[in-house]
Design a protein around this motif. Structure first.
Motif, short mmCIF file in Angstrom:
data_model
loop_
_atom_site.label_atom_id
_atom_site.label_comp_id
_atom_site.label_asym_id
_atom_site.label_seq_id
_atom_site.Cartn_x
_atom_site.Cartn_y
_atom_site.Cartn_z
N SER A 1 68.06 -11.26 -2.20
CA SER A 1 66.80 -10.53 -2.29
C SER A 1 66.89 -9.12 -1.69
O SER A 1 66.21 -8.20 -2.14
CB SER A 1 65.66 -11.31 -1.62
N ILE A 2 67.75 -8.95 -0.69
CA ILE A 2 67.86 -7.61 -0.07
C ILE A 2 68.36 -6.59 -1.09
O ILE A 2 67.96 -5.42 -1.08
CB ILE A 2 68.74 -7.65 1.20
N ILE A 3 69.22 -7.04 -2.01
CA ILE A 3 69.73 -6.14 -3.06
C ILE A 3 68.73 -6.06 -4.20
O ILE A 3 68.44 -4.98 -4.73
CB ILE A 3 71.12 -6.61 -3.56
N ALA A 4 68.18 -7.20 -4.58
CA ALA A 4 67.19 -7.24 -5.67
C ALA A 4 66.00 -6.32 -5.37
O ALA A 4 65.51 -5.61 -6.25
CB ALA A 4 66.71 -8.67 -5.89
N ASN A 5 65.58 -6.32 -4.11
CA ASN A 5 64.44 -5.48 -3.71
C ASN A 5 64.68 -4.00 -3.98
O ASN A 5 63.77 -3.28 -4.37
CB ASN A 5 64.15 -5.67 -2.22
N GLN A 6 65.90 -3.57 -3.74
CA GLN A 6 66.24 -2.16 -3.98
C GLN A 6 66.09 -1.81 -5.46
O GLN A 6 65.61 -0.75 -5.82
CB GLN A 6 67.69 -1.87 -3.55
N ILE A 7 66.53 -2.75 -6.30
CA ILE A 7 66.46 -2.52 -7.75
C ILE A 7 65.01 -2.50 -8.21
O ILE A 7 64.60 -1.63 -8.98
CB ILE A 7 67.26 -3.61 -8.50
N LEU A 8 64.21 -3.44 -7.67
CA LEU A 8 62.80 -3.50 -8.06
C LEU A 8 62.09 -2.21 -7.67
O LEU A 8 61.32 -1.65 -8.43
CB LEU A 8 62.11 -4.69 -7.38
N ARG A 9 62.39 -1.75 -6.47
CA ARG A 9 61.74 -0.53 -5.99
C ARG A 9 62.04 0.65 -6.91
O ARG A 9 61.18 1.47 -7.20
CB ARG A 9 62.22 -0.22 -4.57
N LYS A 10 63.28 0.70 -7.35
CA LYS A 10 63.67 1.83 -8.20
C LYS A 10 63.08 1.71 -9.61
O LYS A 10 62.52 2.67 -10.14
CB LYS A 10 65.20 1.91 -8.27
N TYR A 11 63.19 0.52 -10.19
CA TYR A 11 62.85 0.40 -11.62
C TYR A 11 61.40 0.00 -11.88
O TYR A 11 60.86 0.29 -12.94
CB TYR A 11 63.80 -0.58 -12.31
N SER A 12 60.74 -0.66 -10.94
CA SER A 12 59.35 -1.06 -11.17
C SER A 12 58.40 0.10 -10.95
O SER A 12 57.38 0.22 -11.60
CB SER A 12 58.97 -2.23 -10.25
N ILE B 1 61.84 6.12 -16.17
CA ILE B 1 63.03 5.44 -16.68
C ILE B 1 62.65 4.59 -17.88
O ILE B 1 61.78 3.73 -17.81
CB ILE B 1 63.69 4.56 -15.60
N LYS B 2 63.28 4.84 -19.02
CA LYS B 2 62.94 4.09 -20.23
C LYS B 2 63.98 3.00 -20.53
O LYS B 2 63.65 1.95 -21.08
CB LYS B 2 62.86 5.04 -21.44
#
Ligand SMILES: [Zn+2]
Length: 362
Positions: A45-56, A61-62
């Motif tokens: 989750s610590i890595i997933a959170n970074q991705i969510l923050r960027k892409y959500s 970003i398309k």
């Protein structure tokens, strides 16, 4: 100052990288910020959170192209004594060679091969230069020649370079002839590493000189490399060009760390113009002769004085966007170093011909 060091990590995280991409695609569709929503992908989750923050959050970003694994500061442990970085979520240990005086690790990004470690390092306040050291990087037989026009002192740096080039050129020629391409590649890498090392030493020395002389540093602008078209495609030429930029990059970030102003000058005719009277002189191989004032000098020494005495070129300050690709394949070297040179102070007033030369017989 933020520096990024690249460390080759030697593990296979292709599975994690694939999951990261899936999560990014999911985030683009759902705009969720909760790691619970992406639990099914099976990425920590610590890595997933970074991705969510960027892409959500990002509406611009398309499409998802390439997603790295980003580990934030709180997901990193550092053992300064062993010089080890540990990432618990990936059970990954990285050994680092860079200095321990960084304030913190901001984050680490992993691609297929490299861990890009972003660190904040303390920057010293910019000094007020009392002189400028001119650095000529096109020196014959040396990596660089530095000169201080105020004292007349010169420094010839990286004398070993010529010997190294000659030695390796011969080895390369033999391997090429024998068709030993694997070995040839390894030899080329080794030569590159030796040159990198030498460039580190030379840049350190230049910083030392600048500090001792209360001076800023002047370099020729990027296109200052003397292009000899005949050899433009040879490996030697490539290595020289690469080494030239490399040295610049090292000087840039080391000057930034030490608060030493760095500026660039126009490269035209630095080797042909007389550093004493500004007239065009006569350059013959390694020597320089001025028919107007009678000044005689080693060509590289004259060039380094010319560089030191030139005004900064317009927009020539902070040309730090050197060819980053030149570093490809290297490990543990800073990336994206931004020298603190956006506002370089005006150089102290110097008049050509005013300095006293203390070096004889060069
Ligand atoms: Zn002259």
């Amino acid at each position: 100052m933020i520096l990024t060091f690249n460390i080759k990590y030697g593990r296979d995280f292709s599975g994690e990288l694939r999951k990261a991409k899936q999560i990014a695609e999911f985030a683009l569709k759902t705009h969720t910020l909760s790691s619970k929503d992406v639990k099914q992908f099976g990425l920590k989750s610590i890595i997933a959170n970074q991705i969510l923050r960027k892409y959500s959050k990002n509406k611009t970003i398309k499409r998802v192209n390439h997603v790295n694994l980003t580990i934030p500061n709180q997901g990193v442990r550092v053992d300064e004594e062993k010089k080890e970085i540990y990432i618990p979520s990936l059970k990954l240990t990285l050994n680092y060679n860079f200095r321990n005086d960084f304030e913190k690790i901001n984050q680490i990004e992993l691609d297929e091969q490299y861990a890009h470690v972003s660190v904040t390092v303390p920057e010293k306040p910019m000094i007020e230069p009392k002189a400028w050291i001119g650095v000529d990087r096109n020196a014959t037989g040396h990596i660089a020649v530095a000169a201080n026009p105020q004292t007349g002192k010169i420094w010839k740096l990286g004398r070993k370079a010529e010997h190294i080039h000659k030695k390796y050129r011969e080895i390369r020629r033999k391997l090429q002839k024998a068709g030993k391409h694997g070995l040839l590649k390894r030899i080329k890498n080794r030569e590159g590493n030796i040159m990198t090392d030498l460039n580190h030493k030379v840049s350190r020395k230049i910083i030392e000189i600048a500090k001792e002389n209360d001076a800023g540093i002047k370099l020729e602008k990027l296109d200052g490399i003397r292009n000899n078209n005949k050899h433009a495609k040879s490996f030697d030429y490539g290595l020289n060009t690469w080494s030239f930029y490399r040295l610049q990059e090292f000087i840039e970030y080391k000057a930034g760390l030490e608060g030493i102003p760095l500026t660039y000058v126009e490269p035209e005719n630095t080797s042909k113009e007389c550093s004493r009277c500004v007239y065009m002189g006569i350059g013959e191989d390694k020597s320089f002769r001025c028919p107007h004032c009678g000044h005689v000098d080693h060509a590289d020494v004259n060039a380094s004085f010319s560089i030191a005495l030139r005004p900064p070129s317009v927009g020539g300050v902070g040309q730090s966007r050197v060819d980053r690709d030149a570093r490809e394949g290297s490990t543990d070297t800073p990336r994206g170093a931004t020298p603190g040179t956006t506002e370089t102070p005006e150089p102290p007033k110097l008049w050509r011909g005013e300095y006293v030369r203390r070096v004889k017989g060069v």
